[in-house]
Write an enzyme that holds these catalytic residues in place. Sequence first.
Site, PDB file in Angstrom:
ATOM      1  N   GLY A  34     -35.395 -32.313   8.756  1.00  0.00           N
ATOM      2  CA  GLY A  34     -35.933 -33.260   9.738  1.00  0.00           C
ATOM      3  C   GLY A  34     -34.870 -34.179  10.301  1.00  0.00           C
ATOM      4  O   GLY A  34     -35.156 -35.287  10.746  1.00  0.00           O
ATOM      5  N   ASN A  36     -33.309 -34.003  13.017  1.00  0.00           N
ATOM      6  CA  ASN A  36     -33.237 -34.091  14.484  1.00  0.00           C
ATOM      7  C   ASN A  36     -34.046 -35.245  15.042  1.00  0.00           C
ATOM      8  O   ASN A  36     -34.062 -35.470  16.249  1.00  0.00           O
ATOM      9  CB  ASN A  36     -33.720 -32.772  15.127  1.00  0.00           C
ATOM     10  CG  ASN A  36     -35.191 -32.514  14.851  1.00  0.00           C
ATOM     11  OD1 ASN A  36     -35.582 -32.386  13.696  1.00  0.00           O
ATOM     12  ND2 ASN A  36     -36.002 -32.444  15.881  1.00  0.00           N
ATOM     13  N   GLY A  38     -36.213 -39.323  14.195  1.00  0.00           N
ATOM     14  CA  GLY A  38     -36.648 -40.431  13.352  1.00  0.00           C
ATOM     15  C   GLY A  38     -35.663 -40.852  12.280  1.00  0.00           C
ATOM     16  O   GLY A  38     -34.452 -40.941  12.510  1.00  0.00           O
ATOM     17  N   ILE A  39     -36.177 -41.089  11.092  1.00  0.00           N
ATOM     18  CA  ILE A  39     -35.310 -41.610  10.024  1.00  0.00           C
ATOM     19  C   ILE A  39     -34.326 -40.546   9.540  1.00  0.00           C
ATOM     20  O   ILE A  39     -33.226 -40.878   9.092  1.00  0.00           O
ATOM     21  CB  ILE A  39     -36.122 -42.201   8.849  1.00  0.00           C
ATOM     22  CG1 ILE A  39     -36.929 -41.144   8.119  1.00  0.00           C
ATOM     23  CG2 ILE A  39     -37.031 -43.327   9.312  1.00  0.00           C
ATOM     24  CD1 ILE A  39     -37.577 -41.680   6.846  1.00  0.00           C
ATOM     25  N   GLY A  40     -34.709 -39.290   9.654  1.00  0.00           N
ATOM     26  CA  GLY A  40     -33.791 -38.214   9.246  1.00  0.00           C
ATOM     27  C   GLY A  40     -32.552 -38.190  10.131  1.00  0.00           C
ATOM     28  O   GLY A  40     -31.424 -38.020   9.643  1.00  0.00           O
ATOM     29  N   SER A 166     -44.050 -41.687   0.770  1.00  0.00           N
ATOM     30  CA  SER A 166     -44.686 -42.642   1.684  1.00  0.00           C
ATOM     31  C   SER A 166     -45.503 -43.626   0.866  1.00  0.00           C
ATOM     32  O   SER A 166     -45.989 -43.294  -0.219  1.00  0.00           O
ATOM     33  CB  SER A 166     -45.617 -41.878   2.632  1.00  0.00           C
ATOM     34  OG  SER A 166     -46.514 -42.773   3.262  1.00  0.00           O
ATOM     35  N   TYR A 192     -52.702 -36.103   3.906  1.00  0.00           N
ATOM     36  CA  TYR A 192     -51.326 -36.638   3.961  1.00  0.00           C
ATOM     37  C   TYR A 192     -50.996 -37.355   2.654  1.00  0.00           C
ATOM     38  O   TYR A 192     -49.924 -37.131   2.064  1.00  0.00           O
ATOM     39  CB  TYR A 192     -51.186 -37.602   5.144  1.00  0.00           C
ATOM     40  CG  TYR A 192     -49.797 -38.223   5.291  1.00  0.00           C
ATOM     41  CD1 TYR A 192     -48.714 -37.450   5.699  1.00  0.00           C
ATOM     42  CD2 TYR A 192     -49.589 -39.564   5.024  1.00  0.00           C
ATOM     43  CE1 TYR A 192     -47.445 -38.014   5.848  1.00  0.00           C
ATOM     44  CE2 TYR A 192     -48.321 -40.138   5.167  1.00  0.00           C
ATOM     45  CZ  TYR A 192     -47.254 -39.355   5.578  1.00  0.00           C
ATOM     46  OH  TYR A 192     -45.995 -39.920   5.721  1.00  0.00           O
TER      47      TYR A 192
HETATM   48  N1  LIG Z   1     -42.179 -43.339  10.015  1.00  0.00           N
HETATM   49  C1  LIG Z   1     -42.869 -43.880   9.028  1.00  0.00           C
HETATM   50  O1  LIG Z   1     -43.417 -44.989   9.156  1.00  0.00           O
HETATM   51  C2  LIG Z   1     -43.010 -43.155   7.737  1.00  0.00           C
HETATM   52  C3  LIG Z   1     -43.758 -43.768   6.738  1.00  0.00           C
HETATM   53  C4  LIG Z   1     -43.863 -43.136   5.497  1.00  0.00           C
HETATM   54  C5  LIG Z   1     -43.237 -41.918   5.289  1.00  0.00           C
HETATM   55  N2  LIG Z   1     -42.531 -41.332   6.302  1.00  0.00           N
HETATM   56  C6  LIG Z   1     -41.891 -40.058   6.025  1.00  0.00           C
HETATM   57  O2  LIG Z   1     -40.592 -40.023   6.566  1.00  0.00           O
HETATM   58  C7  LIG Z   1     -40.206 -38.670   6.845  1.00  0.00           C
HETATM   59  C8  LIG Z   1     -39.550 -38.598   8.211  1.00  0.00           C
HETATM   60  O3  LIG Z   1     -40.508 -38.903   9.187  1.00  0.00           O
HETATM   61  P1  LIG Z   1     -40.187 -39.709  10.524  1.00  0.00           P
HETATM   62  O4  LIG Z   1     -40.960 -40.968  10.461  1.00  0.00           O
HETATM   63  O5  LIG Z   1     -38.728 -39.759  10.758  1.00  0.00           O
HETATM   64  O6  LIG Z   1     -40.934 -38.781  11.611  1.00  0.00           O
HETATM   65  P2  LIG Z   1     -40.383 -37.832  12.766  1.00  0.00           P
HETATM   66  O7  LIG Z   1     -39.537 -38.589  13.720  1.00  0.00           O
HETATM   67  O8  LIG Z   1     -41.598 -37.171  13.300  1.00  0.00           O
HETATM   68  O9  LIG Z   1     -39.487 -36.790  11.988  1.00  0.00           O
HETATM   69  C9  LIG Z   1     -40.066 -35.767  11.209  1.00  0.00           C
HETATM   70  C10 LIG Z   1     -39.118 -34.613  11.160  1.00  0.00           C
HETATM   71  O10 LIG Z   1     -39.714 -33.565  10.376  1.00  0.00           O
HETATM   72  C11 LIG Z   1     -39.578 -32.357  11.127  1.00  0.00           C
HETATM   73  N3  LIG Z   1     -40.597 -31.368  10.789  1.00  0.00           N
HETATM   74  C12 LIG Z   1     -41.929 -31.439  10.995  1.00  0.00           C
HETATM   75  N4  LIG Z   1     -42.502 -30.287  10.608  1.00  0.00           N
HETATM   76  C13 LIG Z   1     -41.528 -29.470  10.167  1.00  0.00           C
HETATM   77  C14 LIG Z   1     -41.483 -28.165   9.669  1.00  0.00           C
HETATM   78  N5  LIG Z   1     -42.593 -27.408   9.550  1.00  0.00           N
HETATM   79  N6  LIG Z   1     -40.297 -27.641   9.299  1.00  0.00           N
HETATM   80  C15 LIG Z   1     -39.166 -28.355   9.415  1.00  0.00           C
HETATM   81  N7  LIG Z   1     -39.128 -29.602   9.901  1.00  0.00           N
HETATM   82  C16 LIG Z   1     -40.310 -30.148  10.276  1.00  0.00           C
HETATM   83  C17 LIG Z   1     -39.720 -32.812  12.579  1.00  0.00           C
HETATM   84  O11 LIG Z   1     -39.297 -31.791  13.438  1.00  0.00           O
HETATM   85  P3  LIG Z   1     -39.782 -31.763  14.985  1.00  0.00           P
HETATM   86  O12 LIG Z   1     -38.864 -32.694  15.714  1.00  0.00           O
HETATM   87  O13 LIG Z   1     -39.632 -30.342  15.368  1.00  0.00           O
HETATM   88  O14 LIG Z   1     -41.212 -32.225  15.008  1.00  0.00           O
HETATM   89  C18 LIG Z   1     -38.826 -34.026  12.546  1.00  0.00           C
HETATM   90  O15 LIG Z   1     -37.482 -33.651  12.607  1.00  0.00           O
HETATM   91  C19 LIG Z   1     -41.481 -37.845   6.692  1.00  0.00           C
HETATM   92  O16 LIG Z   1     -41.466 -37.169   5.461  1.00  0.00           O
HETATM   93  C20 LIG Z   1     -42.583 -38.878   6.700  1.00  0.00           C
HETATM   94  O17 LIG Z   1     -43.737 -38.465   5.985  1.00  0.00           O
HETATM   95  C21 LIG Z   1     -42.393 -41.931   7.514  1.00  0.00           C
END
Ligand SMILES: NC(=O)c1ccc[n+]([C@@H]2O[C@H](COP(=O)([O-])OP(=O)(O)OC[C@H]3O[C@@H](n4cnc5c(N)ncnc54)[C@H](OP(=O)(O)O)[C@@H]3O)[C@@H](O)[C@H]2O)c1
Length: 332
Positions: A34, A36, A38-40, A166, A192
């Site tokens: 991930g 590409n 957000g936090i990744g 989370s 979730y």
């Molecule tokens: N943001 C928050 O407030 C929050 C809170 C609690 C936990 N988290 C956790 O933080 C982590 C990162 O999330 P984020 O907030 O940075 O959201 P994000 O910007 O949506 O990033 C999620 C990443 O996961 C990738 N992904 C989704 N489905 C996938 C799959 N089947 N195979 C491979 N990659 C996949 C997405 O790819 P695409 O670009 O192709 O969609 C994107 O790169 C997640 O595990 C999330 O549960 C976030």
Amino acid sequence: MPKDTDMLDDRGMKTKWTAADIPAQVGRRVLITGGNSGIGFEAALELARKGAEVILPARTQAKAEEAAARIGKQVPRAKVYPETLDLADLTSVRAFSKRVMERFPGQSLDLLINNAGVMALPTREVTVDGFERQFATNYLGPFALTGLLLPAMKVRAGSRVVTVSSGASKQGKIDFENLQSEREYKPMFQAYAQSKLADLLFAQELQRRLTAVGSPIISTAAHPGFAVTNLQGDHLGAGMKILTAVLKPFLAHDAAHGALPTLYAAVAAEAVAGGYYGPNGVGEMKGYPVAVPLAPGAMDEAVARRLWVESERLTGVQFGALSAVAMVGGLD
Ligand SMILES: NC(=O)c1ccc[n+]([C@@H]2O[C@H](COP(=O)([O-])OP(=O)(O)OC[C@H]3O[C@@H](n4cnc5c(N)ncnc54)[C@H](OP(=O)(O)O)[C@@H]3O)[C@@H](O)[C@H]2O)c1
């Protein structure tokens, strides 16, 4: 005026750990899922800035290359390897792991960061493998990836597997009669939350098993609090959209700050085996990384062992020597 990073609490610990505190990563190889978005993406960027080589798989090669280019703009000397991985497809997980091991033979990974995830899909979706999509993407895929790539990790201090969970794990319950949400599907607080509790149980059980075999590799976990990313994107149902829009201005921080607990769990010298890190603000929603309490459900070792065995069965991925450790604790 003291800098953010110079502030100490009454035990002499830094109260504001930031990306500036990441130790040099030159000579270290990181794989972050991930990366590409957000936090990744922010975590990948900061690790690259400190000199790490970053393997950056995304769901399409184009997305991975675009992210690598964005990192390259900020860190011209960055070594980023764009790759393709769909965690919701075990064939893709196996093929990706094989390519990584062929391209970087032997024990060549310092860090594996299981970050990718999806949240609160409004209706139950089923993957090509027949699993509920959130459980597959957030938990089973990362479980399989870790099992396949553990042999590629350097067996030495400093090697870590980081699992991003989370705050929703607190609402989670592992229901072995409804792991795939076929009996009941509630997007956020059941499906979730279950997947994110599973992540924490996995991180803890992985650490127990690494300890049992005397491995110097450690397992840590983190959560970002509430970070503004694509996770709260168009896919959310109306209720979740309204809830996140209302709470955002008060409770959320940006993706760069959301990445700090993950980075802390990945590289901070202070992070410990089995540690769990999140933001230090009210309700762990935003702030700087500190050790945070595990959800009570994440401390149930019997559930963790049972989930591990079930996950090996569902994915067909065995953890080699670590699988045998289940017998030490006994299976329920
Ligand atoms: N943001 C928050 O407030 C929050 C809170 C609690 C936990 N988290 C956790 O933080 C982590 C990162 O999330 P984020 O907030 O940075 O959201 P994000 O910007 O949506 O990033 C999620 C990443 O996961 C990738 N992904 C989704 N489905 C996938 C799959 N089947 N195979 C491979 N990659 C996949 C997405 O790819 P695409 O670009 O192709 O969609 C994107 O790169 C997640 O595990 C999330 O549960 C976030």
